[in-house]
Write a protein that holds these residues in place. Structure first.
Motif, PDB file in Angstrom:
ATOM      1  N   ALA A   1      11.217  -6.373 -24.319  1.00  0.00           N
ATOM      2  CA  ALA A   1      10.959  -7.497 -25.219  1.00  0.00           C
ATOM      3  C   ALA A   1      12.139  -8.465 -25.221  1.00  0.00           C
ATOM      4  O   ALA A   1      13.285  -8.081 -24.982  1.00  0.00           O
ATOM      5  CB  ALA A   1      10.714  -6.997 -26.639  1.00  0.00           C
ATOM      6  N   THR A   2      11.847  -9.718 -25.499  1.00  0.00           N
ATOM      7  CA  THR A   2      12.865 -10.744 -25.706  1.00  0.00           C
ATOM      8  C   THR A   2      12.635 -11.373 -27.074  1.00  0.00           C
ATOM      9  O   THR A   2      11.583 -11.193 -27.684  1.00  0.00           O
ATOM     10  CB  THR A   2      12.799 -11.824 -24.624  1.00  0.00           C
ATOM     11  OG1 THR A   2      11.505 -12.441 -24.655  1.00  0.00           O
ATOM     12  CG2 THR A   2      13.041 -11.221 -23.243  1.00  0.00           C
ATOM     13  N   TRP A   3      13.619 -12.109 -27.558  1.00  0.00           N
ATOM     14  CA  TRP A   3      13.473 -12.761 -28.859  1.00  0.00           C
ATOM     15  C   TRP A   3      13.985 -14.188 -28.781  1.00  0.00           C
ATOM     16  O   TRP A   3      14.840 -14.521 -27.957  1.00  0.00           O
ATOM     17  CB  TRP A   3      14.206 -11.995 -29.964  1.00  0.00           C
ATOM     18  CG  TRP A   3      15.695 -11.918 -29.779  1.00  0.00           C
ATOM     19  CD1 TRP A   3      16.382 -10.978 -29.064  1.00  0.00           C
ATOM     20  CD2 TRP A   3      16.677 -12.833 -30.288  1.00  0.00           C
ATOM     21  NE1 TRP A   3      17.735 -11.236 -29.099  1.00  0.00           N
ATOM     22  CE2 TRP A   3      17.939 -12.363 -29.851  1.00  0.00           C
ATOM     23  CE3 TRP A   3      16.615 -13.983 -31.073  1.00  0.00           C
ATOM     24  CZ2 TRP A   3      19.134 -13.019 -30.179  1.00  0.00           C
ATOM     25  CZ3 TRP A   3      17.796 -14.635 -31.398  1.00  0.00           C
ATOM     26  CH2 TRP A   3      19.036 -14.157 -30.952  1.00  0.00           C
ATOM     27  N   GLU A   4      13.441 -15.020 -29.650  1.00  0.00           N
ATOM     28  CA  GLU A   4      13.862 -16.420 -29.743  1.00  0.00           C
ATOM     29  C   GLU A   4      13.763 -16.855 -31.197  1.00  0.00           C
ATOM     30  O   GLU A   4      12.770 -16.571 -31.864  1.00  0.00           O
ATOM     31  CB  GLU A   4      12.986 -17.297 -28.866  1.00  0.00           C
ATOM     32  CG  GLU A   4      13.399 -18.764 -28.819  1.00  0.00           C
ATOM     33  CD  GLU A   4      12.541 -19.581 -27.876  1.00  0.00           C
ATOM     34  OE1 GLU A   4      12.757 -20.809 -27.806  1.00  0.00           O
ATOM     35  OE2 GLU A   4      11.648 -19.003 -27.224  1.00  0.00           O
ATOM     36  N   ARG A   5      14.806 -17.510 -31.683  1.00  0.00           N
ATOM     37  CA  ARG A   5      14.784 -18.012 -33.056  1.00  0.00           C
ATOM     38  C   ARG A   5      14.226 -19.420 -33.067  1.00  0.00           C
ATOM     39  O   ARG A   5      14.657 -20.287 -32.321  1.00  0.00           O
ATOM     40  CB  ARG A   5      16.189 -17.983 -33.659  1.00  0.00           C
ATOM     41  CG  ARG A   5      16.282 -18.668 -35.013  1.00  0.00           C
ATOM     42  CD  ARG A   5      17.540 -18.255 -35.778  1.00  0.00           C
ATOM     43  NE  ARG A   5      18.740 -18.312 -34.991  1.00  0.00           N
ATOM     44  CZ  ARG A   5      19.481 -19.395 -34.781  1.00  0.00           C
ATOM     45  NH1 ARG A   5      19.085 -20.559 -35.287  1.00  0.00           N
ATOM     46  NH2 ARG A   5      20.591 -19.331 -34.070  1.00  0.00           N
ATOM     47  N   HIS A   6      13.267 -19.667 -33.965  1.00  0.00           N
ATOM     48  CA  HIS A   6      12.664 -20.982 -34.107  1.00  0.00           C
ATOM     49  C   HIS A   6      13.203 -21.655 -35.370  1.00  0.00           C
ATOM     50  O   HIS A   6      14.416 -21.643 -35.587  1.00  0.00           O
ATOM     51  CB  HIS A   6      11.140 -20.863 -34.101  1.00  0.00           C
ATOM     52  CG  HIS A   6      10.609 -20.416 -32.773  1.00  0.00           C
ATOM     53  ND1 HIS A   6      10.489 -21.249 -31.695  1.00  0.00           N
ATOM     54  CD2 HIS A   6      10.184 -19.200 -32.345  1.00  0.00           C
ATOM     55  CE1 HIS A   6      10.016 -20.590 -30.656  1.00  0.00           C
ATOM     56  NE2 HIS A   6       9.825 -19.338 -31.017  1.00  0.00           N
ATOM     57  N   GLU A   7      12.348 -22.236 -36.187  1.00  0.00           N
ATOM     58  CA  GLU A   7      12.818 -22.987 -37.351  1.00  0.00           C
ATOM     59  C   GLU A   7      13.855 -22.189 -38.146  1.00  0.00           C
ATOM     60  O   GLU A   7      13.649 -21.010 -38.440  1.00  0.00           O
ATOM     61  CB  GLU A   7      11.653 -23.356 -38.267  1.00  0.00           C
ATOM     62  CG  GLU A   7      10.853 -24.553 -37.790  1.00  0.00           C
ATOM     63  CD  GLU A   7       9.728 -24.182 -36.859  1.00  0.00           C
ATOM     64  OE1 GLU A   7       9.714 -23.032 -36.384  1.00  0.00           O
ATOM     65  OE2 GLU A   7       8.856 -25.032 -36.593  1.00  0.00           O
ATOM     66  N   THR A   8      14.941 -22.863 -38.476  1.00  0.00           N
ATOM     67  CA  THR A   8      16.047 -22.194 -39.154  1.00  0.00           C
ATOM     68  C   THR A   8      16.491 -23.016 -40.345  1.00  0.00           C
ATOM     69  O   THR A   8      16.756 -24.212 -40.223  1.00  0.00           O
ATOM     70  CB  THR A   8      17.250 -22.012 -38.199  1.00  0.00           C
ATOM     71  OG1 THR A   8      16.810 -21.323 -37.027  1.00  0.00           O
ATOM     72  CG2 THR A   8      18.351 -21.218 -38.874  1.00  0.00           C
ATOM     73  N   TYR A   9      16.548 -22.370 -41.481  1.00  0.00           N
ATOM     74  CA  TYR A   9      17.088 -22.962 -42.700  1.00  0.00           C
ATOM     75  C   TYR A   9      18.283 -22.106 -43.120  1.00  0.00           C
ATOM     76  O   TYR A   9      18.097 -20.953 -43.528  1.00  0.00           O
ATOM     77  CB  TYR A   9      16.065 -22.964 -43.835  1.00  0.00           C
ATOM     78  CG  TYR A   9      14.791 -23.720 -43.594  1.00  0.00           C
ATOM     79  CD1 TYR A   9      14.550 -24.934 -44.241  1.00  0.00           C
ATOM     80  CD2 TYR A   9      13.802 -23.227 -42.753  1.00  0.00           C
ATOM     81  CE1 TYR A   9      13.357 -25.622 -44.048  1.00  0.00           C
ATOM     82  CE2 TYR A   9      12.615 -23.904 -42.551  1.00  0.00           C
ATOM     83  CZ  TYR A   9      12.397 -25.101 -43.201  1.00  0.00           C
ATOM     84  OH  TYR A   9      11.216 -25.776 -43.014  1.00  0.00           O
TER      85      TYR A   9
ATOM     86  N   GLU B   1      10.579 -15.125 -32.944  1.00  0.00           N
ATOM     87  CA  GLU B   1       9.444 -14.710 -32.120  1.00  0.00           C
ATOM     88  C   GLU B   1       9.922 -13.628 -31.168  1.00  0.00           C
ATOM     89  O   GLU B   1      10.824 -13.854 -30.357  1.00  0.00           O
ATOM     90  CB  GLU B   1       8.869 -15.884 -31.340  1.00  0.00           C
ATOM     91  CG  GLU B   1       7.640 -15.486 -30.505  1.00  0.00           C
ATOM     92  CD  GLU B   1       7.047 -16.647 -29.748  1.00  0.00           C
ATOM     93  OE1 GLU B   1       6.671 -17.642 -30.405  1.00  0.00           O
ATOM     94  OE2 GLU B   1       6.981 -16.562 -28.498  1.00  0.00           O
ATOM     95  N   ILE B   2       9.316 -12.460 -31.290  1.00  0.00           N
ATOM     96  CA  ILE B   2       9.659 -11.310 -30.463  1.00  0.00           C
ATOM     97  C   ILE B   2       8.468 -11.060 -29.541  1.00  0.00           C
ATOM     98  O   ILE B   2       7.359 -10.776 -30.007  1.00  0.00           O
ATOM     99  CB  ILE B   2       9.945 -10.074 -31.337  1.00  0.00           C
ATOM    100  CG1 ILE B   2      11.114 -10.380 -32.295  1.00  0.00           C
ATOM    101  CG2 ILE B   2      10.251  -8.854 -30.478  1.00  0.00           C
ATOM    102  CD1 ILE B   2      11.224  -9.410 -33.444  1.00  0.00           C
ATOM    103  N   GLY B   3       8.683 -11.200 -28.238  1.00  0.00           N
ATOM    104  CA  GLY B   3       7.562 -11.123 -27.308  1.00  0.00           C
ATOM    105  C   GLY B   3       7.849 -10.233 -26.118  1.00  0.00           C
ATOM    106  O   GLY B   3       9.008  -9.981 -25.773  1.00  0.00           O
ATOM    107  N   TRP B   4       6.786  -9.766 -25.473  1.00  0.00           N
ATOM    108  CA  TRP B   4       6.911  -8.945 -24.288  1.00  0.00           C
ATOM    109  C   TRP B   4       5.679  -9.164 -23.420  1.00  0.00           C
ATOM    110  O   TRP B   4       4.608  -9.522 -23.901  1.00  0.00           O
ATOM    111  CB  TRP B   4       7.096  -7.470 -24.639  1.00  0.00           C
ATOM    112  CG  TRP B   4       5.989  -6.898 -25.491  1.00  0.00           C
ATOM    113  CD1 TRP B   4       4.901  -6.197 -25.065  1.00  0.00           C
ATOM    114  CD2 TRP B   4       5.861  -6.999 -26.912  1.00  0.00           C
ATOM    115  NE1 TRP B   4       4.098  -5.854 -26.123  1.00  0.00           N
ATOM    116  CE2 TRP B   4       4.678  -6.325 -27.282  1.00  0.00           C
ATOM    117  CE3 TRP B   4       6.630  -7.588 -27.926  1.00  0.00           C
ATOM    118  CZ2 TRP B   4       4.237  -6.244 -28.594  1.00  0.00           C
ATOM    119  CZ3 TRP B   4       6.199  -7.498 -29.239  1.00  0.00           C
ATOM    120  CH2 TRP B   4       5.014  -6.831 -29.566  1.00  0.00           C
ATOM    121  N   ALA B   5       5.859  -8.928 -22.132  1.00  0.00           N
ATOM    122  CA  ALA B   5       4.818  -9.244 -21.166  1.00  0.00           C
ATOM    123  C   ALA B   5       3.864  -8.077 -20.972  1.00  0.00           C
ATOM    124  O   ALA B   5       4.217  -6.905 -21.139  1.00  0.00           O
ATOM    125  CB  ALA B   5       5.449  -9.619 -19.831  1.00  0.00           C
TER     126      ALA B   5
END
Length: 400
Positions: A297-305, A191-195
């Motif tokens: 922008a910031t990023w966060e890794r979610h579900e990972t396989y 998820e790459i997000g910015w305000a």
């Protein structure tokens, strides 16, 4: 058309009836409704006097099942997951998604191919081979997993292995059209997000609209995907980076600038790539975006396989290939699956060699009117039992 009613025999031992009974128990994930299905699987084992445990780890509200036949070695672990993706609007289905309808040799319903028929094959293999194992005709043992959470990368299989439902080798019974996969891609969602700065749309200059940055972000990710497509694994194919979600202002008033925007990147990872390397690539991409476009922008890794592989000439793979070719004329050529499965928990977490193999087509997974060909499933059961007999002998080595 016929419905093969489970009520005729609540705990059936024929494949079509058992698979249909499992399909009729809704176990969607999200939100994680595996409990009723897990309890049925446990009761089925208990009814047939097969040692089974209803585990409430890692989530007490989402039990899963581990079962065992035999105490000797070597031990073959047959793995399947109970959760299914949501069926969506049932009116779009020809047959209701949880009716388990059998028509013209096909079992229809959500989870029919992904992967309750695989779970049924595991259960019946243990049931059918029990007398040979208990009599000593076969030296080894069979362990069965009916795991939670595979569809959202929950540690169901991992926790079953850690709880002692492990072995010398494993088969993850996902649909591969009976081809043996010794490697698979991994997958991670970023998820790459910015305000933004909310303001009324009649006075947009008083705020900051994050939607303005969506185009440069998606352009950068499209360029990243083009570079990834130049990478390839001989068994699993290309790497990919696909934008699957673009969200801004969906939960706010339409006359207000959003306070945030984000995109989701679905990254398909080759066996030779590591999660750390992919994280570094995404971090570098976002840093470049921020410098060049002032996005913050910031990023966060979610579900990972994680990706996983074993040698293509591993004996486990060779045994299953040989029986698949002999029974069903399935190509013995080395192959890798492009999707992600719980085989990673065997190979990467537990150090247990494992393959992905099972009846049905992955193209049917997650679709409207999902189905499995029951003749192919019956063939898969024959192959699995033959392969298990070969593997469950004292001289059955899992080394290369």
């Amino acid at each position: 058309m016929s419905r093969d009613p489970a009520e005729v025999n609540e705990y059936p031992t024929d494949l079509s009836s058992l698979a249909a009974a499992l399909v009729r128990i809704e176990s969607e994930n999200p939100p994680g409704n595996e409990q009723a299905c897990a309890e049925y699987v446990y009761d089925w084992f208990d009814h047939h006097r097969i040692d089974a445990t209803l585990l409430r780890e890692p989530d007490p509200d989402r039990p899963q099942v581990g079962a065992r036949v035999g105490t000797g070695g070597p031990t073959l672990v047959l793995n399947g997951h109970l959760d299914v993706v949501p069926a969506g609007d049932p009116d779009e289905w020809t047959y209701p998604p949880y009716d388990g309808v059998i028509d013209d040799g096909r079992l229809y319903g959500r989870g029919s191919v992904d992967m309750k028929t695989g779970v049924a094959i595991a259960m019946l293999s243990a049931y059918n081979l029990r007398s040979e194992i208990e009599s000593g005709e076969l030296d080894g043992s069979i362990v069965i997993h009916a795991a939670i959470g595979e569809e959202t990368a929950a540690p169901g299989t991992k926790s079953l292995l850690e709880a002692g439902f492990d072995g010398d080798f494993g088969i993850v019974l996902e649909p591969t059209e009976l081809r043996v996969a010794t490697s698979e891609k991994g997958m991670a969602w970023y998820e790459i997000g910015w305000a933004g700065e909310p303001a009324h749309a009649s006075r947009p200059d008083q705020g900051r609209n994050p939607i303005e940055h969506i185009q440069p972000v998606t352009d950068a990710l499209t360029d990243y995907d083009a570079r990834l497509r130049e990478r390839s694994d001989p068994l699993c194919g290309q790497a990919y980076g696909t934008v699957t979600q673009v969200v801004a202002g969906a939960d706010s008033n339409k006359a207000v600038l959003p306070d945030r925007a984000y995109v989701t990147l679905d990254r398909r990872i080759l066996p030779e790539e590591t999660i750390t390397e992919v994280d570094e690539e995404v971090a570098e991409l976002i840093d470049t975006l921020n410098r060049e476009h002032g996005i913050a922008a910031t990023w966060e890794r979610h579900e990972t396989y994680a990706s996983a592989e074993i040698p293509v000439d591993h004996r486990l793979a060779g045994v299953v290939r040989d029986h698949s070719e002999a029974v069903a004329d399935i190509s013995p050529e080395p192959w890798g699956i492009k999707a992600s499965t719980d085989v990673r928990d065997f190979v990467n977490s537990a150090g247990i060699p494992a393959i992905t193999w099972g009846p049905g087509s992955l193209a049917q997974a997650h679709t409207i009117d999902e189905y499995v060909e029951l003749a192919a499933a019956e063939t898969g059961l024959v192959i699995l039992e033959r392969a298990a007999r070969t593997l469950l002998t004292e001289d059955s080595s899992v080394s290369n």
